[in-house]
Write an enzyme that holds these catalytic residues in place. Structure first.
Site, PDB file in Angstrom:
ATOM      1  N   ASP A 315      45.898  -4.778  18.963  1.00 43.81           N
ATOM      2  CA  ASP A 315      46.304  -5.932  19.777  1.00 43.81           C
ATOM      3  C   ASP A 315      45.205  -6.984  19.902  1.00 43.81           C
ATOM      4  O   ASP A 315      45.435  -8.040  20.499  1.00 43.81           O
ATOM      5  CB  ASP A 315      46.701  -5.468  21.183  1.00 43.81           C
ATOM      6  N   LYS A 342      54.599  -8.441  15.507  1.00 42.80           N
ATOM      7  CA  LYS A 342      54.311  -8.312  16.938  1.00 42.80           C
ATOM      8  C   LYS A 342      55.155  -9.356  17.694  1.00 42.80           C
ATOM      9  O   LYS A 342      56.146  -9.842  17.169  1.00 42.80           O
ATOM     10  CB  LYS A 342      52.810  -8.491  17.186  1.00 42.80           C
TER      11      LYS A 342
HETATM   12  C1  S3P Z   1      51.520  -0.019  22.242  1.00 41.91           C
HETATM   13  C2  S3P Z   1      51.349   0.213  20.905  1.00 41.91           C
HETATM   14  C3  S3P Z   1      51.057  -0.849  19.938  1.00 41.91           C
HETATM   15  C4  S3P Z   1      50.586  -2.125  20.615  1.00 41.91           C
HETATM   16  C5  S3P Z   1      51.421  -2.472  21.813  1.00 41.91           C
HETATM   17  C6  S3P Z   1      51.373  -1.358  22.839  1.00 41.91           C
HETATM   18  C7  S3P Z   1      51.851   1.113  23.128  1.00 41.91           C
HETATM   19  O1  S3P Z   1      52.236  -1.159  19.212  1.00 41.91           O
HETATM   20  O2  S3P Z   1      50.587  -3.200  19.701  1.00 41.91           O
HETATM   21  O3  S3P Z   1      50.965  -3.674  22.432  1.00 41.91           O
HETATM   22  O4  S3P Z   1      51.747   0.970  24.357  1.00 41.91           O
HETATM   23  O5  S3P Z   1      52.195   2.174  22.599  1.00 41.91           O
HETATM   24  P1  S3P Z   1      52.632  -0.398  17.842  1.00 41.91           P
HETATM   25  O6  S3P Z   1      52.942   1.000  18.151  1.00 41.91           O
HETATM   26  O7  S3P Z   1      53.836  -1.144  17.335  1.00 41.91           O
HETATM   27  O8  S3P Z   1      51.430  -0.560  16.946  1.00 41.91           O
END
Ligand code: S3P
Length: 435
Positions: A315, A342
């Site tokens: 992120d 995203k």
């Molecule tokens: C998150 C996982 C990440 C991240 C998101 C929060 C989480 O996403 O980008 O802001 O809380 O599990 P991805 O699993 O799609 O990488």
């Protein structure tokens, strides 16, 4: 709404940032299916987590909010959720939708998950495919995007799944579904991702085994309600960290920040670029490592970002793009194609924003090559993405003149009071409500 950002003089200070978004979502969901009370302190009252709270209330869970950072959940056990009286609107939150899809796949009742325009365009095939293998029945739009129609009454069976992409959301969805499945659900991931779900399940009495990267859990285990102290969000702290690093001369302490090693890629990358960042008062709080982060202004140099750190900083790439653009020399980002799915296409949004500030940037399908330089003034588009808006605002604090960042309402999803917090270190970022 837009940000009006002026070149800023950052000064020495000690600040806090709001609670961790990932941990706040998980505390709400796991507390809701635990037995007994779960008391959350340090909760992030951002729009994403409030959407999860409303969803859990619609699922029949008694949840009170005695203050803006405290939540009390009266959990009634694994099988206590009730059919919601309406669709669940998860607004901008991918985490809420993907984790809840896992949780709701094993319920007796059907449910529908929706989101805002951004979430409605995000890929859900990545959870639908493995959950379907477990026996779930989930309908989506033809291109695999929301709304999700989850059928109730399906018997889930445990599976082993090799995740094709590094995603904590997909891993967590499968672990939550695994609680309702018959047998042992196991997962391997192509790169380590945040492990907050595994840690919190452990704190609540569930046995989750991680054996050489294979994460497994047996279905039917009951969760015990507990106290959750949510640490400050390192992703939010990253905006403060960058503002201080880029400033002329400042020394700032950010207190009680979550420094789970599956999240600290941003610190390692910035240290590798010459950033003076140290962790002090390290301790463990409710199964999560926390520390005070001390940051001092530094000269940053460009580098070749280590692909092994990508999933640990997923992120923070918008912030890291700004760091690279302000560093001396060239920085090469690769292996970050996930950024394109995203809240916005973050490679494209940041490339456009930095280019409009006079930076030379060569956008690639899975990354970018950035030549460091001096930011000029400009009017920039955030594409309604909270992290793009805040990252470009930080660039504005060291630009030659004022910078406008448009369409910033989404900042409330993860960092309410961003401007007030940044003002505590002298960052001149003003929220202007458009008329
Ligand atoms: C998150 C996982 C990440 C991240 C998101 C929060 C989480 O996403 O980008 O802001 O809380 O599990 P991805 O699993 O799609 O990488």
């Amino acid at each position: 709404m837009h940000f009006q950002v002026n070149p800023s003089k950052i000064y020495d200070a000690s600040v806090t940032v709001p609670g961790d978004k990932s941990i706040s979502h998980r505390a709400l969901m796991l507390g809701s299916i635990a037995t007994g009370q779960t008391a959350i302190k340090g909760f992030l009252a951002g729009k994403d987590c409030l959407a999860t709270m409303s969803a859990m209330q619609l699922l029949g869970v008694e949840i009170d909010m005695p203050s803006s950072t405290e939540i009390l959940i009266q959990g009634c056990g694994l099988n206590s959720l009730q059919k919601p009286g309406s669709d669940l609107n998860l607004e901008n939150s991918g985490t809420a939708m993907r984790l809840l899809a896992g949780l709701l796949s094993g319920q007796r009742f059907s449910s529908v998950l929706r989101g805002d325009e951004s979430l409605s365009g995000r890929p859900m095939g990545r959870i639908i495919a493995p959950l379907t293998l477990m026996g779930a029945v989930i309908g989506s739009d033809p291109d695999g995007t929301p709304p999700l129609h989850i059928s109730g009454g399906m018997e889930l069976n445990a599976i082993h799944y090799d995740l094709p992409m590094a995603s904590a959301q997909v891993k967590s969805a499968l672990l939550l579904a695994g609680l309702y499945a018959d047998g042992v659900t196991s997962i391997t991931e192509p790169a380590v991702t945040r492990d907050h779900t595994e840690r919190m399940l452990g704190t609540m009495g569930v046995t989750v085994v991680n054996s050489e990267g294979k994460i497994s859990l047996e279905g039917g285990q009951q969760l015990d309600g507990c106290n959750v102290n949510v640490p400050a969000d390192l992703s939010s702290a990253s905006f403060v960290i960058l503002a201080v690093l880029l400033a002329e001369k400042a020394d700032v302490m950010i207190t009680n920040v979550g420094v789970n090693p599956t999240r600290t890629g941003v610190i390692e990358i910035l240290q590798g670029m010459g950033g003076d960042i140290t962790l002090e008062n390290k301790q463990l709080s409710g199964g999560e490592p926390i520390a005070d982060i001390r940051v001092r202004s530094s000269q940053l140099s460009g580098c070749n970002i280590d692909p092994a750190l990508v999933s640990l900083a997923i992120d923070e790439f918008p912030v890291l793009f700004v760091a690279a653009a302000a560093a001396s020399g060239e920085t090469i980002f690769s292996g970050i194609a996930e950024l394109r799915v995203k809240e916005s296409d973050r490679i494209s949004a940041m490339s456009e924003g930095l280019r409009n500030l006079g930076i030379r940037i060569d956008e690639q399908p899975d990354g970018a090559i950035i030549q460091g330089g001096q930011f000029t003034s400009g009017t920039l588009q955030s594409y309604g993405d909270h992290r793009i808006a805040m990252s470009l605002a930080i660039a504005g604090t060291v630009a030659s003149d004022s910078v406008t960042v448009k369409d910033v309402a989404a900042v409330d999803t993860s960092f309410p009071d961003f401007c007030q917090c940044m003002a505590k270190i002298g960052a001149d970022i003003n929220l202007i409500k458009s008329t």
